[in-house]
Design a protein around this motif. Structure first.
Motif, PDB file in Angstrom:
ATOM      1  N   LEU A  88     -72.047   4.298   1.069  1.00 59.35           N
ATOM      2  CA  LEU A  88     -72.834   3.074   1.240  1.00 59.35           C
ATOM      3  C   LEU A  88     -73.763   3.153   2.444  1.00 59.35           C
ATOM      4  O   LEU A  88     -74.673   2.355   2.570  1.00 59.35           O
ATOM      5  N   ARG A  89     -73.486   4.091   3.347  1.00 61.20           N
ATOM      6  CA  ARG A  89     -74.291   4.316   4.553  1.00 61.20           C
ATOM      7  C   ARG A  89     -74.349   3.075   5.446  1.00 61.20           C
ATOM      8  O   ARG A  89     -75.388   2.712   5.979  1.00 61.20           O
ATOM      9  N   MET A  90     -73.181   2.464   5.610  1.00 60.86           N
ATOM     10  CA  MET A  90     -73.064   1.291   6.468  1.00 60.86           C
ATOM     11  C   MET A  90     -73.024   1.698   7.935  1.00 60.86           C
ATOM     12  O   MET A  90     -72.718   2.836   8.274  1.00 60.86           O
ATOM     13  N   GLU A  91     -73.317   0.752   8.799  1.00 55.77           N
ATOM     14  CA  GLU A  91     -73.246   0.938  10.248  1.00 55.77           C
ATOM     15  C   GLU A  91     -71.961   0.333  10.805  1.00 55.77           C
ATOM     16  O   GLU A  91     -71.448   0.786  11.820  1.00 55.77           O
ATOM     17  N   ARG A  92     -71.433  -0.705  10.117  1.00 52.72           N
ATOM     18  CA  ARG A  92     -70.255  -1.419  10.622  1.00 52.72           C
ATOM     19  C   ARG A  92     -69.429  -1.927   9.455  1.00 52.72           C
ATOM     20  O   ARG A  92     -69.972  -2.463   8.490  1.00 52.72           O
ATOM     21  N   CYS A  93     -68.116  -1.766   9.564  1.00 49.87           N
ATOM     22  CA  CYS A  93     -67.182  -2.316   8.585  1.00 49.87           C
ATOM     23  C   CYS A  93     -66.211  -3.212   9.340  1.00 49.87           C
ATOM     24  O   CYS A  93     -65.580  -2.766  10.297  1.00 49.87           O
ATOM     25  N   LYS A  94     -66.122  -4.464   8.921  1.00 45.42           N
ATOM     26  CA  LYS A  94     -65.192  -5.375   9.595  1.00 45.42           C
ATOM     27  C   LYS A  94     -63.970  -5.612   8.729  1.00 45.42           C
ATOM     28  O   LYS A  94     -63.986  -5.385   7.521  1.00 45.42           O
ATOM     29  N   GLY A  95     -62.927  -6.045   9.360  1.00 47.15           N
ATOM     30  CA  GLY A  95     -61.698  -6.421   8.679  1.00 47.15           C
ATOM     31  C   GLY A  95     -61.041  -7.544   9.448  1.00 47.15           C
ATOM     32  O   GLY A  95     -61.379  -7.794  10.612  1.00 47.15           O
ATOM     33  N   GLU A  96     -60.127  -8.231   8.805  1.00 43.85           N
ATOM     34  CA  GLU A  96     -59.426  -9.342   9.435  1.00 43.85           C
ATOM     35  C   GLU A  96     -57.955  -9.300   9.054  1.00 43.85           C
ATOM     36  O   GLU A  96     -57.608  -8.824   7.974  1.00 43.85           O
ATOM     37  N   CYS A  97     -57.105  -9.780   9.937  1.00 41.06           N
ATOM     38  CA  CYS A  97     -55.685  -9.938   9.583  1.00 41.06           C
ATOM     39  C   CYS A  97     -55.092 -11.061  10.422  1.00 41.06           C
ATOM     40  O   CYS A  97     -55.518 -11.301  11.551  1.00 41.06           O
ATOM     41  N   LEU A  98     -54.125 -11.728   9.844  1.00 38.28           N
ATOM     42  CA  LEU A  98     -53.451 -12.797  10.571  1.00 38.28           C
ATOM     43  C   LEU A  98     -52.771 -12.227  11.801  1.00 38.28           C
ATOM     44  O   LEU A  98     -52.273 -11.092  11.788  1.00 38.28           O
ATOM     45  N   GLU A  99     -52.729 -13.002  12.860  1.00 36.83           N
ATOM     46  CA  GLU A  99     -52.132 -12.561  14.119  1.00 36.83           C
ATOM     47  C   GLU A  99     -50.691 -12.087  13.918  1.00 36.83           C
ATOM     48  O   GLU A  99     -50.284 -11.085  14.501  1.00 36.83           O
ATOM     49  N   GLU A 100     -49.937 -12.757  13.068  1.00 38.79           N
ATOM     50  CA  GLU A 100     -48.537 -12.383  12.887  1.00 38.79           C
ATOM     51  C   GLU A 100     -48.328 -11.287  11.836  1.00 38.79           C
ATOM     52  O   GLU A 100     -47.207 -10.847  11.611  1.00 38.79           O
ATOM     53  N   HIS A 101     -49.393 -10.815  11.215  1.00 37.79           N
ATOM     54  CA  HIS A 101     -49.262  -9.757  10.198  1.00 37.79           C
ATOM     55  C   HIS A 101     -49.329  -8.389  10.880  1.00 37.79           C
ATOM     56  O   HIS A 101     -50.328  -7.684  10.854  1.00 37.79           O
ATOM     57  N   GLU A 102     -48.211  -8.029  11.495  1.00 43.08           N
ATOM     58  CA  GLU A 102     -48.145  -6.792  12.291  1.00 43.08           C
ATOM     59  C   GLU A 102     -48.429  -5.533  11.479  1.00 43.08           C
ATOM     60  O   GLU A 102     -49.080  -4.618  11.958  1.00 43.08           O
ATOM     61  N   ALA A 103     -47.934  -5.475  10.244  1.00 42.61           N
ATOM     62  CA  ALA A 103     -48.150  -4.282   9.421  1.00 42.61           C
ATOM     63  C   ALA A 103     -49.633  -4.086   9.130  1.00 42.61           C
ATOM     64  O   ALA A 103     -50.151  -2.964   9.200  1.00 42.61           O
ATOM     65  N   GLY A 104     -50.333  -5.173   8.823  1.00 40.30           N
ATOM     66  CA  GLY A 104     -51.769  -5.087   8.566  1.00 40.30           C
ATOM     67  C   GLY A 104     -52.536  -4.642   9.792  1.00 40.30           C
ATOM     68  O   GLY A 104     -53.400  -3.762   9.722  1.00 40.30           O
ATOM     69  N   LYS A 105     -52.207  -5.228  10.924  1.00 42.56           N
ATOM     70  CA  LYS A 105     -52.880  -4.859  12.171  1.00 42.56           C
ATOM     71  C   LYS A 105     -52.586  -3.404  12.521  1.00 42.56           C
ATOM     72  O   LYS A 105     -53.491  -2.649  12.895  1.00 42.56           O
ATOM     73  N   ARG A 106     -51.338  -2.994  12.376  1.00 44.71           N
ATOM     74  CA  ARG A 106     -50.942  -1.618  12.686  1.00 44.71           C
ATOM     75  C   ARG A 106     -51.711  -0.611  11.813  1.00 44.71           C
ATOM     76  O   ARG A 106     -52.202   0.397  12.289  1.00 44.71           O
ATOM     77  N   LEU A 107     -51.828  -0.916  10.516  1.00 44.74           N
ATOM     78  CA  LEU A 107     -52.567  -0.041   9.606  1.00 44.74           C
ATOM     79  C   LEU A 107     -54.027   0.070  10.027  1.00 44.74           C
ATOM     80  O   LEU A 107     -54.582   1.171  10.114  1.00 44.74           O
ATOM     81  N   MET A 108     -54.635  -1.058  10.302  1.00 46.71           N
ATOM     82  CA  MET A 108     -56.059  -1.041  10.667  1.00 46.71           C
ATOM     83  C   MET A 108     -56.283  -0.258  11.958  1.00 46.71           C
ATOM     84  O   MET A 108     -57.232   0.529  12.057  1.00 46.71           O
ATOM     85  N   LEU A 109     -55.429  -0.456  12.947  1.00 48.37           N
ATOM     86  CA  LEU A 109     -55.557   0.309  14.188  1.00 48.37           C
ATOM     87  C   LEU A 109     -55.337   1.799  13.941  1.00 48.37           C
ATOM     88  O   LEU A 109     -56.048   2.642  14.496  1.00 48.37           O
ATOM     89  N   LYS A 110     -54.381   2.124  13.081  1.00 47.45           N
ATOM     90  CA  LYS A 110     -54.053   3.516  12.786  1.00 47.45           C
ATOM     91  C   LYS A 110     -55.239   4.272  12.182  1.00 47.45           C
ATOM     92  O   LYS A 110     -55.442   5.442  12.479  1.00 47.45           O
ATOM     93  N   ILE A 111     -56.011   3.596  11.337  1.00 48.06           N
ATOM     94  CA  ILE A 111     -57.127   4.298  10.697  1.00 48.06           C
ATOM     95  C   ILE A 111     -58.428   4.191  11.486  1.00 48.06           C
ATOM     96  O   ILE A 111     -59.433   4.758  11.065  1.00 48.06           O
ATOM     97  N   GLY A 112     -58.405   3.496  12.621  1.00 49.46           N
ATOM     98  CA  GLY A 112     -59.573   3.512  13.492  1.00 49.46           C
ATOM     99  C   GLY A 112     -60.265   2.200  13.776  1.00 49.46           C
ATOM    100  O   GLY A 112     -61.253   2.160  14.506  1.00 49.46           O
TER     101      GLY A 112
END
Length: 151
Positions: A88-112
């Motif tokens: 897609l040749r994007m410059e920025r990809c955003k994501g969101e997760c609930l503060e208490e959703h630790e698994a989601g946050k952990r995954l997102m941090l893990k992949i960058g």
């Protein structure tokens, strides 16, 4: 987004059919399958695709509970980033997760993904307001991830 709607099997089937037949320029859905098999074990999507500004939103991933925690989320997330930045040749990809959703946050941090901030009272769910992290990966982050992980 309005009132709750009752969910039924028929409604879910119609939603899937609508997604499959829609040639949206701003949203892409992906089925997650095991290599060489046809059974769908999850899905993910990229939406809010803005070609002018080079931005998009990764919605995260929904996986069958039988395969959760076995590295599928990491693999799919990295493939999504590769698609976002290389196809897609994007410059920025955003994501969101609930503060208490630790698994989601952990995954997102893990992949960058990096935390951009915490939006207070951003989501009403299960009868109460929840804070939500907003996170992002920019192209220069991705180039580092690509090199580090040999993508």
């Amino acid at each position: 987004m309005g009132n709750k709607r009752p969910v039924s099997f028929e409604r879910d089937v119609k939603w899937v059919q609508d997604v499959m037949m829609n040639d949206s320029q701003t949203t892409i859905y992906f089925a997650v399958t095991e290599q060489g098999k046809d059974d769908i074990v999850g899905y993910t999507s990229i939406s809010e695709i803005d070609y002018r500004n080079g931005t998009c939103f990764w919605s995260g991933i929904k996986l069958d509970t039988r395969i959760a925690g076995k590295g599928w989320g990491t693999e799919v997330g990295l493939k999504i980033l590769k698609f976002v930045f290389e196809e897609l040749r994007m410059e920025r990809c955003k994501g969101e997760c609930l503060e208490e959703h630790e698994a989601g946050k952990r995954l997102m941090l893990k992949i960058g993904f990096q935390v951009d901030g915490l939006m207070r009272s951003a989501v009403y769910k299960n009868g109460k307001q929840h804070n939500q992290y907003i996170m992002s990966v920019i192209k220069s982050d991705y180039l580092h991830i690509k090199n580090e992980r040999s993508l």
